[in-house]
Design an enzyme around this catalytic site. Sequence first.
Site, PDB file in Angstrom:
ATOM      1  N   GLU A 229       0.808  -1.229   0.000  1.00  0.00           N
ATOM      2  CA  GLU A 229       0.000   0.000   0.000  1.00  0.00           C
ATOM      3  C   GLU A 229       0.834   1.268   0.000  1.00  0.00           C
ATOM      4  O   GLU A 229       1.736   1.447   0.816  1.00  0.00           O
ATOM      5  CB  GLU A 229      -0.932  -0.005   1.222  1.00  0.00           C
ATOM      6  CG  GLU A 229      -1.898   1.164   1.258  1.00  0.00           C
ATOM      7  CD  GLU A 229      -2.973   1.021   2.324  1.00  0.00           C
ATOM      8  OE1 GLU A 229      -3.891   1.849   2.340  1.00  0.00           O
ATOM      9  OE2 GLU A 229      -2.888   0.073   3.142  1.00  0.00           O
ATOM     10  N   LYS A 245      -8.579  -1.227   0.979  1.00  0.00           N
ATOM     11  CA  LYS A 245      -9.575  -1.825   1.879  1.00  0.00           C
ATOM     12  C   LYS A 245     -10.308  -2.875   1.070  1.00  0.00           C
ATOM     13  O   LYS A 245     -10.884  -2.586   0.013  1.00  0.00           O
ATOM     14  CB  LYS A 245     -10.568  -0.779   2.404  1.00  0.00           C
ATOM     15  CG  LYS A 245     -10.167  -0.164   3.726  1.00  0.00           C
ATOM     16  CD  LYS A 245     -10.357  -1.116   4.860  1.00  0.00           C
ATOM     17  CE  LYS A 245      -9.619  -0.653   6.117  1.00  0.00           C
ATOM     18  NZ  LYS A 245      -8.220  -1.081   6.154  1.00  0.00           N
TER      19      LYS A 245
END
Length: 427
Positions: A229, A245
């Site tokens: 990420e 997410k």
Amino acid sequence: MRTNRCFKISPDLQSKIALLQWSRSNREVVWLDSNRHQDPYSTFEACLAVGAQEWVNTDAELQTFIERRRDWLFGCFSYDFKNELEDLTSNNFDGLGFPLLRFFCPKKIIIIADGQLRFNYLNDYACEIDSDLAKIREYGSLDLPKSDAEPIKIKMRIHKDAYFEKANRFLEHIHRGDIYEANFCQEFYAEDVVIEPLETYIRLNSISEPPFAAYVKMHDQYLMCASPERYIKKIGQKVISQPIKGTAPRGKDANEDEKIKDELARNKKERAENIMIADLVRNDLSKSAIKGTVKVEELCKVYTFKQVHQLISTIISKVEENKNPVEIIKETFPMGSMTGAPKISAMKIIEDLEETRRGLYSGTVGYFDPQGNFDFNVVIRSILYNAEKKYISYSVGGAITAESKPEMEYQECLLKAKAMRTVLEEG
């Protein structure tokens, strides 16, 4: 001032191992590796910074350095830097002792890009480029030493029943309207252990080969990070944030893989989690953005990694030319995917219900360049180690929303923990 020289290299992988082996003798090391992942915002394949010419330990020093020195800085912000930005505290147990922030201006930088090793040395050390290159080439012809590390017995800070009880308390807060979503993390740890951090990092990275991998050595404190990420990047006036997410395992074959990807893309709960955080990031970026420039470039796009599929959104904005880069960090930190919504309320509840001070986990590692550009990851899928305390730790988390089922959230945590556990317990 710096001296720049370029050399053609052998295959990337061998050059990376050689650079890491060569870096061992340095007390300060930051290694950033994209593992050949390419996106519209990629800058280089990998980068190594070693040797501290100067340390920066506060955000005031950081802002001053960037404005006046205009040189490279490599380092990290711990999650608990949040306490400098808002009326928040971190009083939970901390076995690692990482600082709130720590950066150094490196004596030597070596970048892998476009099939070249790019040496970027402070002028005082430029005379060492040829000898350093010769040593790196020697390491390139050697195999990585085999690890003889003993398997490590990992303990859980929060056991299963306690996890369920705490997850339900998060749900109570959600049902009361205190928050919409919160990232609930738990720690796995071991005490009185000795490891070889570099070999541990190489094994961890090889399992998942993520786009934002990092190895950090700052004296006796180490980070071995396999993060997928990006937290935030600045290129000129453009700012990019890419929250993750939504997670699903890889399939056993191509057909099952495609089915899982399709299910993840259409999963209402996972999409809701991602959209809430994308909205939070949009709000964070708007604090520093020129009015009307915040845009969602991608929403809930499925990205595939070696171990998992993930939903990733890309949010961009434009800032004024004279905007201090540190202010952009301060206005968006910590990454929304590791907190929740509303952000401040979520962080207060997280502090109340979690058992461990997060420290560098959920924080960020990266760099500022001389032009005020930067790129920072989110410290997840990571092993943290304090060699002096002989304490090793990794944490994992998941989003709790109104639709969450504690058993499924617990299983997702175990999936995310698998790589770290495998590396440590199998030795």
